[in-house]
Design a protein around this motif. Structure first.
Motif, PDB file in Angstrom:
ATOM      1  N   ARG A  98      -6.301   1.672   0.797  1.00 36.20           N
ATOM      2  CA  ARG A  98      -6.578   1.100  -0.538  1.00 36.20           C
ATOM      3  C   ARG A  98      -5.938   1.890  -1.675  1.00 36.20           C
ATOM      4  O   ARG A  98      -4.783   2.233  -1.599  1.00 36.20           O
ATOM      5  CB  ARG A  98      -8.082   0.908  -0.756  1.00 36.20           C
ATOM      6  CG  ARG A  98      -8.654  -0.174   0.146  1.00 36.20           C
ATOM      7  CD  ARG A  98     -10.056  -0.581  -0.323  1.00 36.20           C
ATOM      8  NE  ARG A  98     -10.672  -1.514   0.633  1.00 36.20           N
ATOM      9  CZ  ARG A  98     -11.947  -1.779   0.694  1.00 36.20           C
ATOM     10  NH1 ARG A  98     -12.792  -1.200  -0.149  1.00 36.20           N
ATOM     11  NH2 ARG A  98     -12.417  -2.627   1.585  1.00 36.20           N
ATOM     12  N   ASN A 153     -19.831   3.267  -0.418  1.00 37.96           N
ATOM     13  CA  ASN A 153     -18.941   2.115  -0.610  1.00 37.96           C
ATOM     14  C   ASN A 153     -19.803   0.932  -1.032  1.00 37.96           C
ATOM     15  O   ASN A 153     -21.030   1.049  -1.094  1.00 37.96           O
ATOM     16  CB  ASN A 153     -18.117   1.798   0.650  1.00 37.96           C
ATOM     17  CG  ASN A 153     -18.980   1.714   1.891  1.00 37.96           C
ATOM     18  OD1 ASN A 153     -20.127   1.291   1.820  1.00 37.96           O
ATOM     19  ND2 ASN A 153     -18.430   2.118   3.014  1.00 37.96           N
ATOM     20  N   PHE A 185     -18.348  -6.653   7.811  1.00 38.35           N
ATOM     21  CA  PHE A 185     -19.333  -6.834   6.751  1.00 38.35           C
ATOM     22  C   PHE A 185     -19.550  -8.309   6.494  1.00 38.35           C
ATOM     23  O   PHE A 185     -18.716  -8.995   5.936  1.00 38.35           O
ATOM     24  CB  PHE A 185     -18.851  -6.141   5.472  1.00 38.35           C
ATOM     25  CG  PHE A 185     -19.828  -6.242   4.331  1.00 38.35           C
ATOM     26  CD1 PHE A 185     -20.785  -5.272   4.135  1.00 38.35           C
ATOM     27  CD2 PHE A 185     -19.777  -7.315   3.459  1.00 38.35           C
ATOM     28  CE1 PHE A 185     -21.697  -5.379   3.090  1.00 38.35           C
ATOM     29  CE2 PHE A 185     -20.683  -7.427   2.408  1.00 38.35           C
ATOM     30  CZ  PHE A 185     -21.642  -6.449   2.224  1.00 38.35           C
ATOM     31  N   SER A 229     -14.973 -13.276  -3.453  1.00 34.85           N
ATOM     32  CA  SER A 229     -13.657 -12.907  -3.974  1.00 34.85           C
ATOM     33  C   SER A 229     -12.552 -13.097  -2.946  1.00 34.85           C
ATOM     34  O   SER A 229     -11.388 -13.122  -3.299  1.00 34.85           O
ATOM     35  CB  SER A 229     -13.691 -11.458  -4.439  1.00 34.85           C
ATOM     36  OG  SER A 229     -14.357 -10.656  -3.487  1.00 34.85           O
ATOM     37  N   ASP A 259     -23.569  -9.189  -6.172  1.00 33.63           N
ATOM     38  CA  ASP A 259     -22.568  -8.386  -5.464  1.00 33.63           C
ATOM     39  C   ASP A 259     -21.207  -8.868  -5.944  1.00 33.63           C
ATOM     40  O   ASP A 259     -20.732  -9.913  -5.552  1.00 33.63           O
ATOM     41  CB  ASP A 259     -22.715  -8.577  -3.947  1.00 33.63           C
ATOM     42  CG  ASP A 259     -21.583  -7.906  -3.181  1.00 33.63           C
ATOM     43  OD1 ASP A 259     -20.871  -7.073  -3.781  1.00 33.63           O
ATOM     44  OD2 ASP A 259     -21.414  -8.213  -1.980  1.00 33.63           O
ATOM     45  N   GLY A 261     -18.317  -7.384  -5.498  1.00 34.55           N
ATOM     46  CA  GLY A 261     -17.198  -7.073  -4.606  1.00 34.55           C
ATOM     47  C   GLY A 261     -16.207  -6.162  -5.296  1.00 34.55           C
ATOM     48  O   GLY A 261     -16.410  -4.966  -5.404  1.00 34.55           O
ATOM     49  N   SER A 262     -15.161  -6.777  -5.806  1.00 32.71           N
ATOM     50  CA  SER A 262     -14.093  -5.983  -6.386  1.00 32.71           C
ATOM     51  C   SER A 262     -14.472  -5.322  -7.698  1.00 32.71           C
ATOM     52  O   SER A 262     -14.142  -4.177  -7.943  1.00 32.71           O
ATOM     53  CB  SER A 262     -12.881  -6.876  -6.594  1.00 32.71           C
ATOM     54  OG  SER A 262     -11.740  -6.142  -6.308  1.00 32.71           O
ATOM     55  N   SER A 293     -17.097  -2.175  -5.757  1.00 32.92           N
ATOM     56  CA  SER A 293     -16.370  -1.117  -5.041  1.00 32.92           C
ATOM     57  C   SER A 293     -15.671  -0.161  -6.001  1.00 32.92           C
ATOM     58  O   SER A 293     -15.214  -0.570  -7.067  1.00 32.92           O
ATOM     59  CB  SER A 293     -15.275  -1.724  -4.171  1.00 32.92           C
ATOM     60  OG  SER A 293     -15.787  -2.201  -2.968  1.00 32.92           O
ATOM     61  N   ASP A 295     -12.886   1.503  -4.833  1.00 37.10           N
ATOM     62  CA  ASP A 295     -11.466   1.600  -4.448  1.00 37.10           C
ATOM     63  C   ASP A 295     -10.788   0.249  -4.308  1.00 37.10           C
ATOM     64  O   ASP A 295      -9.763   0.127  -3.659  1.00 37.10           O
ATOM     65  CB  ASP A 295     -11.306   2.424  -3.169  1.00 37.10           C
ATOM     66  CG  ASP A 295     -12.085   1.854  -1.983  1.00 37.10           C
ATOM     67  OD1 ASP A 295     -12.880   0.909  -2.176  1.00 37.10           O
ATOM     68  OD2 ASP A 295     -11.906   2.373  -0.868  1.00 37.10           O
ATOM     69  N   LYS A 296     -11.365  -0.774  -4.890  1.00 34.78           N
ATOM     70  CA  LYS A 296     -10.644  -2.046  -4.965  1.00 34.78           C
ATOM     71  C   LYS A 296      -9.949  -2.086  -6.331  1.00 34.78           C
ATOM     72  O   LYS A 296      -9.223  -1.161  -6.655  1.00 34.78           O
ATOM     73  CB  LYS A 296     -11.602  -3.213  -4.731  1.00 34.78           C
ATOM     74  CG  LYS A 296     -12.111  -3.268  -3.284  1.00 34.78           C
ATOM     75  CD  LYS A 296     -12.932  -4.523  -3.057  1.00 34.78           C
ATOM     76  CE  LYS A 296     -13.465  -4.597  -1.637  1.00 34.78           C
ATOM     77  NZ  LYS A 296     -14.410  -5.716  -1.485  1.00 34.78           N
ATOM     78  N   GLY A 398      -9.778  -8.180  -0.175  1.00 38.38           N
ATOM     79  CA  GLY A 398     -10.755  -9.193  -0.530  1.00 38.38           C
ATOM     80  C   GLY A 398     -10.841  -9.470  -2.014  1.00 38.38           C
ATOM     81  O   GLY A 398     -11.786 -10.086  -2.485  1.00 38.38           O
TER      82      GLY A 398
END
Ligand SMILES: *Cc1c(COP(=O)(O)O)cnc(C)c1O
Length: 470
Positions: A98, A153, A185, A229, A259, A261-262, A293, A295-296, A398
């Motif tokens: 990532r 994470n 996941f 996403s 949630d 996500g990114s 996250s 690290d997205k 994602g």
């Protein structure tokens, strides 16, 4: 027979040979002794085998033994994790680690990793402190949330949030949001592992507010919205907005958890990308807890960031599982520096690698392709055709599922009439075995290297010079 085996020297004899001295200096006595023992065992086994097969054994010289010992020691000390060139066209590639971190983050990680720090020590009050405080202010400033906590994470963030707020209770989720995010996941599975009970509402393509209303009962713990996403449903669709859900949450006095996500912190439309909801928008539209996250799209270290109402964050922080999922001082150091760059969003294109790669103009990538084409041609040009092509890069991990960013790539196609595919596979294999592997993607009979994510053009040229196709 005994002659051939008696011919093998003792460990002492090898270690006292003068050619062994440099190995002792480089690796230390114990590793050298162990390597000699293992090489001599191999030699003994080889000799027994050739005796049994009555084949000729090679002559055993001290030189040969010491070279084998050296090879063994070098192999043992190489690290299997190493830098690669990610020219796959996927900016945030989970299998390739990532986000690349900015130099400030690396400097801070080095500083804090090198010695003791006040990680969990309040220097003013002279008492035990809380590791989250080092980044909490920055996160709340950037998102408008009341409080924040950090875990390993985003998967851990979702697990911990559900386990804290919905253990042994029901959580209604839209059937359109029961996503799987690469690897293992899956929302339904993470929900059952966190000890809460999923109540599916609506249909895959359409979910209405009334579907949620009907699912709510005395055992409902929270409302959960998952930002899908990594895929898109098109056509006859309907989902309930965050704002709509937050009204229902307020009416029923249930916390709304999102949630994301990114979870970007800036508006990506400025880079020609579709709108991704920002963490601040999710809070502003009424979510009580938001997870995303590190690290997205944020472009930081692997981490899960949980933001929201202070009373809920306090509950999450006092869950014993938090202790199992907490981040270390190195992650906190990197996260602080990356978040700090967001205070000056106008310069992110220069300061943060992920945003630099996202925002890189087509013209810039094209110039890189023009510059690099000769190096690719001289390394790979025999029996192949090396050309510049238009392509589309994707964000990856994602986030924003579809190919979105117009980019430029170097494409290799085989000129062999037969076995063109395996020819390209072979070239790809050779490039993967370089000291710094060069990774592209195979697509439509071409091996494609998207230069959007290339930072070290000189280093890439150097690697290409090492290519040996014969
Ligand atoms: C990526 C993603 C996760 C998992 O995040 P990690 O940081 O990879 O653990 C969870 N939920 C959604 C919606 C995601 O997109």
């Amino acid at each position: 027979m005994s002659d051939l085996l008696a011919d093998i020297p003792s460990v002492d004899k090898v270690i006292n040979d003068q050619d062994c001295t440099p190995l002792l200096e480089e690796f230390g006595r114990q590793p050298v002794v162990l390597a000699i023992r293992s090489v001599l065992n191999e030699v003994r086994a080889e000799r027994k085998k050739s005796l049994a097969a009555k084949t000729q054994s090679t002559i055993l010289s001290m030189d040969v033994i010491i070279t084998r010992v050296q090879n063994t020691l070098e192999l043992q000390s190489t690290f299997s994790l190493r830098p690669v060139f990610n020219l796959t066209g996927t900016i945030l590639h989970t299998n390739l680690g990532r986000a690349a971190l900015p130099e400030q983050a690396i400097a801070r990680m080095t500083e804090i990793a090198s010695g003791a720090s006040n990680l969990e020590f309040d220097l003013v009050a002279n008492k035990r402190g809380d590791r989250d405080t080092h980044v909490e202010d920055l996160i709340t400033r950037l998102t408008g949330a009341e409080a924040a906590t950090i875990v390993n994470n985003n998967a851990a963030a979702v697990l911990l949030t559900l386990n804290t707020l919905a253990f042994n209770r029901e959580v209604p989720v839209s059937r359109g949001e029961l996503v799987e995010i690469g690897g293992s996941f899956r929302i339904p599975e993470i929900m059952s592992r966190s000890g809460c009970q999923l109540v599916e509402v609506g249909a895959t393509n359409r979910t209405h507010l009334s579907d949620y209303e009907q699912a709510i009962n005395d055992n409902t713990a929270i409302l959960l919205k998952v930002h899908t996403s990594n895929y898109e449903i098109r056509g006859f669709t309907h989902s309930v907005s965050e704002a709509g859900l937050s009204l229902l949450a307020a009416k029923t006095k249930l916390p709304l958890v999102t949630d994301l996500g990114s979870g970007t912190l800036i508006n990506l439309e400025q880079f020609g990308l579709p709108h991704e909801p920002t963490a601040a928008e999710a809070i502003a539209s009424g979510a009580d807890i938001v997870t995303f996250s590190g690290d997205k799209l944020l472009g930081g270290p692997q981490a899960g960031i949980i933001i929201g109402k202070k009373t809920l964050i306090d509950q999450i922080k006092s869950n014993p599982l938090k202790r199992a999922l907490r981040v270390d001082k190195i992650t906190i150091s990197a996260l602080f520096e990356v978040l700090g760059l967001y205070l000056d969003p106008d310069r992110l294109q220069e300061t943060l690698p992920t945003i630099r790669h996202l925002a890189r103009s087509f013209e810039d990538v094209n110039q890189l392709v023009v510059d690099m084409l000769p190096a690719f041609q001289s390394a790979l040009g025999s029996q192949t055709q090396v050309t510049a092509i238009d392509t589309l890069s994707q964000v990856g991990s994602g986030s924003l599922p579809l190919d979105q960013l117009p980019s430029k790539a170097i494409a290799i196609s085989s000129t062999k009439e037969k076995g063109a595919d395996s020819h390209l596979q072979k070239i790809a294999g050779i490039l993967r075995q370089l000291p710094m592997p060069i990774l592209g993607r195979l697509n439509d009979g071409q091996l494609i290297f998207d230069l959007r994510t290339l930072d070290a053009a000189d280093a890439l040229s150097e690697q290409l010079e090492e290519v040996n196709l014969s």
